[in-house]
Motif scaffolding. Structure first.
Motif, PDB file in Angstrom:
ATOM      1  N   TYR A  97     -33.011   5.247  29.219  1.00 19.46           N
ATOM      2  CA  TYR A  97     -34.269   6.124  29.275  1.00 19.46           C
ATOM      3  C   TYR A  97     -35.524   5.065  28.973  1.00 19.46           C
ATOM      4  O   TYR A  97     -35.760   4.524  28.284  1.00 19.46           O
ATOM      5  N   GLY A  98     -36.299   4.761  30.147  1.00 17.26           N
ATOM      6  CA  GLY A  98     -37.407   3.546  29.875  1.00 17.26           C
ATOM      7  C   GLY A  98     -37.887   3.744  31.409  1.00 17.26           C
ATOM      8  O   GLY A  98     -37.963   4.423  32.329  1.00 17.26           O
ATOM      9  N   PRO A  99     -38.978   2.583  31.315  1.00 16.42           N
ATOM     10  CA  PRO A  99     -39.644   2.202  32.503  1.00 16.42           C
ATOM     11  C   PRO A  99     -38.761   2.207  33.669  1.00 16.42           C
ATOM     12  O   PRO A  99     -37.734   2.015  33.890  1.00 16.42           O
ATOM     13  N   THR A 100     -39.262   2.438  34.927  1.00 17.11           N
ATOM     14  CA  THR A 100     -38.436   2.535  36.329  1.00 17.11           C
ATOM     15  C   THR A 100     -37.941   1.241  36.679  1.00 17.11           C
ATOM     16  O   THR A 100     -37.030   1.116  37.386  1.00 17.11           O
ATOM     17  N   ASP A 101     -38.706   0.032  36.174  1.00 14.05           N
ATOM     18  CA  ASP A 101     -38.184  -1.480  36.477  1.00 14.05           C
ATOM     19  C   ASP A 101     -36.806  -1.600  35.530  1.00 14.05           C
ATOM     20  O   ASP A 101     -36.743  -1.029  34.765  1.00 14.05           O
ATOM     21  N   GLY A 102     -36.033  -2.320  36.190  1.00 11.37           N
ATOM     22  CA  GLY A 102     -35.029  -2.865  35.520  1.00 11.37           C
ATOM     23  C   GLY A 102     -33.619  -2.218  35.935  1.00 11.37           C
ATOM     24  O   GLY A 102     -33.099  -2.552  36.794  1.00 11.37           O
ATOM     25  N   VAL A 103     -33.142  -1.310  35.324  1.00  5.54           N
ATOM     26  CA  VAL A 103     -31.761  -0.646  35.417  1.00  5.54           C
ATOM     27  C   VAL A 103     -32.160   0.248  36.862  1.00  5.54           C
ATOM     28  O   VAL A 103     -31.208  -0.033  37.607  1.00  5.54           O
ATOM     29  N   SER A 104     -32.961   1.143  36.824  1.00  5.39           N
ATOM     30  CA  SER A 104     -33.290   1.932  38.091  1.00  5.39           C
ATOM     31  C   SER A 104     -33.130   1.038  39.381  1.00  5.39           C
ATOM     32  O   SER A 104     -32.706   1.655  40.427  1.00  5.39           O
ATOM     33  N   ASN A 105     -33.895  -0.066  39.450  1.00  7.04           N
ATOM     34  CA  ASN A 105     -33.971  -0.710  40.668  1.00  7.04           C
ATOM     35  C   ASN A 105     -32.963  -1.769  41.083  1.00  7.04           C
ATOM     36  O   ASN A 105     -33.051  -2.621  41.954  1.00  7.04           O
ATOM     37  N   GLY A 106     -32.063  -1.812  39.896  1.00  6.45           N
ATOM     38  CA  GLY A 106     -30.961  -2.938  39.995  1.00  6.45           C
ATOM     39  C   GLY A 106     -31.044  -4.359  39.612  1.00  6.45           C
ATOM     40  O   GLY A 106     -30.343  -5.190  39.797  1.00  6.45           O
ATOM     41  N   ILE A 107     -32.102  -4.541  38.857  1.00  4.61           N
ATOM     42  CA  ILE A 107     -32.355  -5.892  38.461  1.00  4.61           C
ATOM     43  C   ILE A 107     -31.775  -6.288  37.186  1.00  4.61           C
ATOM     44  O   ILE A 107     -31.402  -7.315  36.831  1.00  4.61           O
ATOM     45  N   TYR A 108     -31.606  -5.070  36.292  1.00  4.72           N
ATOM     46  CA  TYR A 108     -30.999  -5.365  35.009  1.00  4.72           C
ATOM     47  C   TYR A 108     -29.504  -4.580  34.855  1.00  4.72           C
ATOM     48  O   TYR A 108     -29.528  -3.421  35.643  1.00  4.72           O
ATOM     49  N   PHE A 109     -28.597  -5.348  34.447  1.00  4.94           N
ATOM     50  CA  PHE A 109     -27.406  -4.890  34.173  1.00  4.94           C
ATOM     51  C   PHE A 109     -27.087  -4.977  32.575  1.00  4.94           C
ATOM     52  O   PHE A 109     -27.225  -6.209  32.085  1.00  4.94           O
ATOM     53  N   PRO A 110     -26.443  -3.962  32.042  1.00  2.00           N
ATOM     54  CA  PRO A 110     -26.197  -4.213  30.696  1.00  2.00           C
ATOM     55  C   PRO A 110     -24.925  -5.157  30.624  1.00  2.00           C
ATOM     56  O   PRO A 110     -24.218  -5.398  31.439  1.00  2.00           O
ATOM     57  N   PRO A 111     -24.860  -6.090  29.459  1.00  6.65           N
ATOM     58  CA  PRO A 111     -23.753  -6.978  29.176  1.00  6.65           C
ATOM     59  C   PRO A 111     -22.665  -6.356  29.235  1.00  6.65           C
ATOM     60  O   PRO A 111     -22.448  -5.250  28.717  1.00  6.65           O
ATOM     61  N   PRO A 112     -21.730  -7.185  29.608  1.00  2.42           N
ATOM     62  CA  PRO A 112     -20.123  -6.416  29.630  1.00  2.42           C
ATOM     63  C   PRO A 112     -19.579  -6.120  28.309  1.00  2.42           C
ATOM     64  O   PRO A 112     -19.957  -6.745  27.363  1.00  2.42           O
ATOM     65  N   ASN A 113     -18.572  -5.160  28.216  1.00  2.00           N
ATOM     66  CA  ASN A 113     -18.125  -4.915  26.902  1.00  2.00           C
ATOM     67  C   ASN A 113     -16.948  -6.144  26.608  1.00  2.00           C
ATOM     68  O   ASN A 113     -16.579  -6.639  27.657  1.00  2.00           O
ATOM     69  N   GLN A 114     -16.883  -6.296  25.417  1.00  2.20           N
ATOM     70  CA  GLN A 114     -15.773  -7.222  24.959  1.00  2.20           C
ATOM     71  C   GLN A 114     -15.074  -6.531  23.809  1.00  2.20           C
ATOM     72  O   GLN A 114     -15.311  -5.970  23.080  1.00  2.20           O
ATOM     73  N   ARG A 115     -13.880  -6.470  24.482  1.00  2.00           N
ATOM     74  CA  ARG A 115     -12.656  -6.070  23.713  1.00  2.00           C
ATOM     75  C   ARG A 115     -12.199  -6.947  22.542  1.00  2.00           C
ATOM     76  O   ARG A 115     -11.811  -8.181  22.747  1.00  2.00           O
ATOM     77  N   THR A 116     -12.300  -6.590  21.337  1.00  4.90           N
ATOM     78  CA  THR A 116     -11.664  -7.460  20.346  1.00  4.90           C
ATOM     79  C   THR A 116     -10.447  -6.651  19.416  1.00  4.90           C
ATOM     80  O   THR A 116     -10.430  -5.467  19.434  1.00  4.90           O
ATOM     81  N   ASN A 117      -9.610  -7.266  18.589  1.00  5.09           N
ATOM     82  CA  ASN A 117      -8.811  -6.741  17.736  1.00  5.09           C
ATOM     83  C   ASN A 117      -8.759  -6.919  16.544  1.00  5.09           C
ATOM     84  O   ASN A 117      -9.541  -7.864  15.955  1.00  5.09           O
TER      85      ASN A 117
END
Length: 54
Positions: free
Chosen positions: A34-54
């Motif tokens: 939930y934020g400004p239209t730039d970044g996620v909605s236009n495909g410029i920003y992607f969240p970092p990948p999940n890292q599985r740990t044990n």
């Protein structure tokens, strides 16, 4: 920010950064932004990948 998703709290995880999950069950993560239209909605920003740990 580091979030811990676990049925039991890891020793090193601050309580405020832990989200309890069902033990032995499969679950899905959903990213909501939930934020400004730039970044996620236009495909410029992607969240970092999940890292599985044990």
């Amino acid at each position: 920010m580091t979030l811990y998703l676990a049925a039991e709290k890891p020793v090193s995880a601050p309580e405020g950064n832990r989200l309890p999950t069902p033990k032995g069950s499969i679950y899905r993560l959903t990213f909501r932004y939930y934020g400004p239209t730039d970044g996620v909605s236009n495909g410029i920003y992607f969240p970092p990948p999940n890292q599985r740990t044990n």
